[in-house]
Design a protein around this motif. Structure first.
Motif: not given
Length: 384
Positions: A7-19
């Motif tokens: 879960h931590a990795r999945r949300v992190t990859y989405r945060y990369f896209l947001v940034m």
């Protein structure tokens, strides 16, 4: 939440896209400025008010987002800010009057910094003490967005001869992130864990040192990027060559954030920060003594600056219990530094000449090093 969980990795990859979206949105204003001036029938002097409007929006957003993330689901806050950002981007090309455009840019600045600070906060909560490499990767994505968006603008102008489609393309990209982000549960500030049970709330001295360092660093970064071209021109470098120096700085900064990811997995944040500041001081000295070409100095200073903000941000999470309010204060300090320090550079160059520029950079890097030394001494004294 452990860094190794899926879960931590999945949300992190989405945060990369947001940034990436935040970086693209932030990078559009500069290249599009002549087109916006023509659209609103404004002079370049008048259109520069947009930068002030964005800065004020950034400062208000820094204060607002911390309270929102602490009280509500972080992903709902990000979704709301992405919606506001997409709406602002969509309206910019049809804002015919300068007053209306200024208001839109103010809201856009608020949304951008809110998404930025909110994403950084949630990443800290997702990865805890292991956050520094992830933070460095996150900030690389922001820089990548800044780097890519001029290419998007050039492509759009070649295909449509209208700047509006560049804004609308970035707005569409931001909207595409809403559904994937809303599907995942938002990380929360750990109530109690081995990492946080004994971690102190930010005392005034420690928090004050961090805020001072963040403001000082961002002011240094913006000062170099914003004034190195003028400095080189005043020293007699041709305008075309001088204009490349800022590009070299941002390129090295982006590459340095990639290099910092494996470094932060192997070395402590203290050692990485010491290395960055040492390189920054050395490149400032080279600029003062004319021992290297300006292009090489720009690359080295960009490399020196690259890991400071993400590493310092990750270190703050190791030394203090970081909530949304604290993160908002950090971004407020960063925005204040971005406004204050570069403003001093122009009068300094005018009054003291070009030799004052490397001396200013040395003084800023020296103050950062002194602050880091003071912070380290205080941590040793208090046991954390």
């Amino acid at each position: 939440m452990p860094a190794t969980t899926p879960h931590a990795r999945r949300v992190t990859y989405r945060y990369f896209l947001v940034m990436l979206a935040v970086g693209m949105s932030g990078g559009l204003l500069g290249p599009a400025l002549p087109h916006l001036a023509a659209m609103t029938d404004s002079t370049m002097g008048q259109i520069s008010v947009l930068f002030t409007a964005r800065a004020l929006g950034n400062m208000l957003g820094s204060l607002l987002v911390g309270r929102l993330v602490d009280r509500f689901s972080g992903h709902r806050v990000l979704v709301a800010m992405l919606l506001l950002m997409a709406a602002g981007l969509a309206v910019v090309p049809i804002s015919q009057g300068l007053a209306m455009l200024t208001g839109v840019i103010f809201l856009l600045g608020l949304a951008e910094v809110s998404a930025n600070a909110g994403t950084n906060t949630l990443l800290l909560w997702a990865h805890g003490k292991d956050s520094p490499p992830w933070i460095s990767a996150l900030h690389f994505c922001f820089g990548l967005g800044n780097t890519l968006v001029p290419l998007v603008l050039v492509l759009v102008l070649a295909l449509t001869d209208h700047v509006a489609w560049a804004f609308w393309a970035v707005a569409l990209y931001a909207l595409l992130l809403l559904w994937p982000l809303a599907q995942l549960e938002s990380p929360r500030l750990p109530a109690s864990s081995d990492d946080t049970a004994t971690m102190p709330l930010p005392d005034n001295w420690r928090l004050g040192l961090f805020l001072f360092m963040f403001g000082l660093y961002v002011g240094t970064e913006i000062t170099f990027a914003g004034w190195v071209t003028a400095y080189a021109t005043l020293r007699g470098m041709p305008g075309e060559d001088a204009a490349v120096l800022a590009t070299l700085f941002w390129l090295a900064l982006s590459v340095g954030r990639l290099l910092a990811i494996p470094l932060l997995r192997r070395f402590s944040p203290w050692w990485v920060l010491r290395g960055c500041l040492t390189l920054g001081l050395a490149s400032s000295l080279a600029l003062q003594w004319d021992t290297m070409p300006l292009a090489v100095v720009s690359l080295l200073f960009g490399l020196a600056a690259s890991a400071i903000f993400p590493t310092l941000f990750g270190l703050s999470n190791q030394l203090m219990a970081m909530n949304g309010r604290t993160t908002g204060m950090i971004f407020l300090a960063a925005g204040s530094g971005a406004m204050a320090v570069p403003t001093l550079t122009g009068p300094l160059l005018e009054q003291a000449g070009t030799r004052s520029f490397p001396l200013l950079l040395m003084a800023l890097m020296g103050l950062l090093a002194l602050s880091l030394f003071t912070l380290r001494a205080r941590v040793r004294h208090t046991g954390r």
